[in-house]
Design a protein around this motif. Structure first.
Motif, mmCIF file in Angstrom:
data_model
loop_
_atom_site.group_PDB
_atom_site.id
_atom_site.type_symbol
_atom_site.label_atom_id
_atom_site.label_comp_id
_atom_site.label_asym_id
_atom_site.label_seq_id
_atom_site.Cartn_x
_atom_site.Cartn_y
_atom_site.Cartn_z
ATOM 1 N N PRO A 128 0.845 -1.203 0.000
ATOM 2 C CA PRO A 128 0.000 0.000 0.000
ATOM 3 C C PRO A 128 0.880 1.253 0.000
ATOM 4 C CG PRO A 128 -0.527 -1.454 1.856
ATOM 5 C CD PRO A 128 0.683 -2.017 1.201
ATOM 6 N N PRO A 129 0.362 2.384 -0.491
ATOM 7 C CA PRO A 129 1.166 3.612 -0.518
ATOM 8 C C PRO A 129 1.708 3.927 0.882
ATOM 9 C CG PRO A 129 -1.006 3.973 -1.496
ATOM 10 C CD PRO A 129 -0.992 2.591 -0.983
ATOM 11 N N GLY A 130 2.949 4.332 0.958
ATOM 12 C CA GLY A 130 3.548 4.714 2.243
ATOM 13 C C GLY A 130 4.150 3.551 3.014
ATOM 14 N N VAL A 131 3.914 2.322 2.562
ATOM 15 C CA VAL A 131 4.482 1.165 3.270
ATOM 16 C C VAL A 131 5.664 0.629 2.461
ATOM 17 C CG1 VAL A 131 4.008 -1.169 4.150
ATOM 18 C CG2 VAL A 131 2.198 0.550 4.150
ATOM 19 N N THR A 132 6.777 0.367 3.137
ATOM 20 C CA THR A 132 7.926 -0.199 2.419
ATOM 21 C C THR A 132 8.193 -1.600 2.964
ATOM 22 O OG1 THR A 132 9.569 0.546 3.998
ATOM 23 C CG2 THR A 132 8.994 2.105 2.244
#
Ligand code: HEM
Length: 359
Positions: A336-340
């Motif tokens: 998901p966006p923002g998760v690495t």
């Protein structure tokens, strides 16, 4: 006159309807030619879209869990997991309880004299209750299977291919089991044999897929190369990826309790593998290409080795290959966006099977 003005529209609508229906029927008849693996029941046209819900990733996450059970129910009894019998008995919950009991710590296993603690903690009654429930369900299913008047149209797998049928035939032709165990005890062991199959077959499958998908999402290049293959019998890179998943995340890392006659290095040992903690399927295309997991190479034994190794190695591998191929063929996966990748918790839980604690 008014009717005449409607004529072109009616003509167009009927042609459109005919083309649409013949296309739909053709699709349906083409699909029937293939013996596809079990899938959630779908609606016409929209398929399974309605089942995705607000959180598609969570809905998809539940699918492998459920369908690992479904595939085994078909193989064991010829009936799918959603048939009434299983639901009436709360089969899914029973399997979850069984797994928790199997993986949990039981003081009696280490200190038999402390049996009273085992009773005090409620463990004994939980075990007895769970096993009784399994016996009841399996006895009922076996009796149904033995009944020649049963509704055969509900059976999904050819009779001769079902576990319960093989068990019945073994008893009929009296295969000499005496050297392994007392033949008279065989009947009472039917239920425990079936339970072994479910216990050993569902969690291992799901855990492998879960770790595999996480590794692929964390390694987008590997995912891309895997997705570039399209011919099911020729998925060479995907097979290498599966080997690497088994190496790094063997679902049953300590195998079943056995006594080893000499010291062996298994799975993630630094003496056997370069960068043992790194997910690197390419290692199996280079110097390690001859290593496989069939029990001959002790550095990679996700299915165990020797005469007590997993009897379902071929079946288990085929199920992983099919499920992974479907997941990768039909979807692009990303965080998901923002998760690495660094944000993902890869801590392993202790137990007979090794799932992610974050699960
Ligand atoms: C990814 C899939 C699977 C993996 C990694 C796996 C792994 C294993 C391992 C490590 C053992 C213990 C071997 C030993 O102690 O040496 C085992 C035993 C066993 N497995 Fe599997 N398994 C898988 C799938 C299945 C499936 C689908 C079934 C049933 C349909 C199954 C049935 C069994 C049974 C009955 C045993 C006990 C064998 C014995 O004690 O003689 N397994 N499995």
């Amino acid at each position: 006159m008014a009717f005449l003005s409607w004529q072109p529209f009616l003509l167009f609508a009927s042609i459109f309807l005919e083309v649409f229906l013949s296309f739909f029927m053709k699709l349906k008849s083409e699909k029937r030619k293939f013996n596809l693996p079990p899938n959630p029941p779908k609606l016409p046209i929209i398929g399974n879209l309605h089942q995705l819900g607000n959180m598609p990733h969570l809905s998809l996450y539940k699918v492998p869990k459920l369908y690992a059970n479904d595939a085994l129910c078909r193989v064991a009894f010829g009936r799918n997991f959603f048939a009434g019998e299983y639901n009436q008995h709360g089969f899914q919950k029973m399997l979850e309880e069984y797994r928790a009991l199997l993986g949990g710590f039981s003081i009696r296993d280490f200190f038999p004299s402390m049996e009273f603690i085992y009773s005090l903690t409620g463990m004994k009654s939980r075990l007895q209750d769970t096993f009784q429930r399994f016996d009841k369900l399996f006895d009922q299913l076996l009796a149904k299977h033995g009944n020649p008047k049963r509704e055969k149209d509900k059976d999904l797998v050819r009779e001769s291919l079902r576990f319960c049928h093989v068990m019945h035939s073994m008893k009929r032709i009296e295969i000499p089991l005496s050297h392994i165990r007392d033949k008279n005890k065989f009947k009472s062991e039917d239920s425990s044999f079936l339970l072994d199959v479910f216990a050993a077959g569902t969690n291992t499958n799901f855990i492998t897929l879960d770790w595999g998908m996480i590794e692929l999402i964390m390694n987008p290049k590997v995912m891309e190369t895997t997705q570039a293959e399209s011919d099911l019998p020729q998925l060479h890179y995907m097979k290498v990826v599966i080997k690497e998943i088994f190496r790094l995340h063997p679902p049953a890392p300590v195998l079943l309790p056995r006594e080893s006659m000499e010291e062996v290095n298994i799975n993630g040992d630094p003496e056997s593998w370069e960068n043992p903690d790194v997910f690197e399927p390419e290692r199996f295309m280079g110097s390690c290409s001859t290593i496989d997991f069939k029990g001959q190479h002790f550095e990679l034994i996700p299915f165990g080795a020797g005469k007590r190794s997993c009897p379902a190695i071929t079946f288990g591998t085929a199920r992983i290959e099919l499920a992974l191929a479907q997941l990768l063929h039909s979807f692009d996966w990303e965080l998901p966006p923002g998760v690495t990748a660094k944000d993902l918790d890869m801590t392993e839980a202790f137990g007979i099977t090794m799932h992610r604690i974050a699960n």
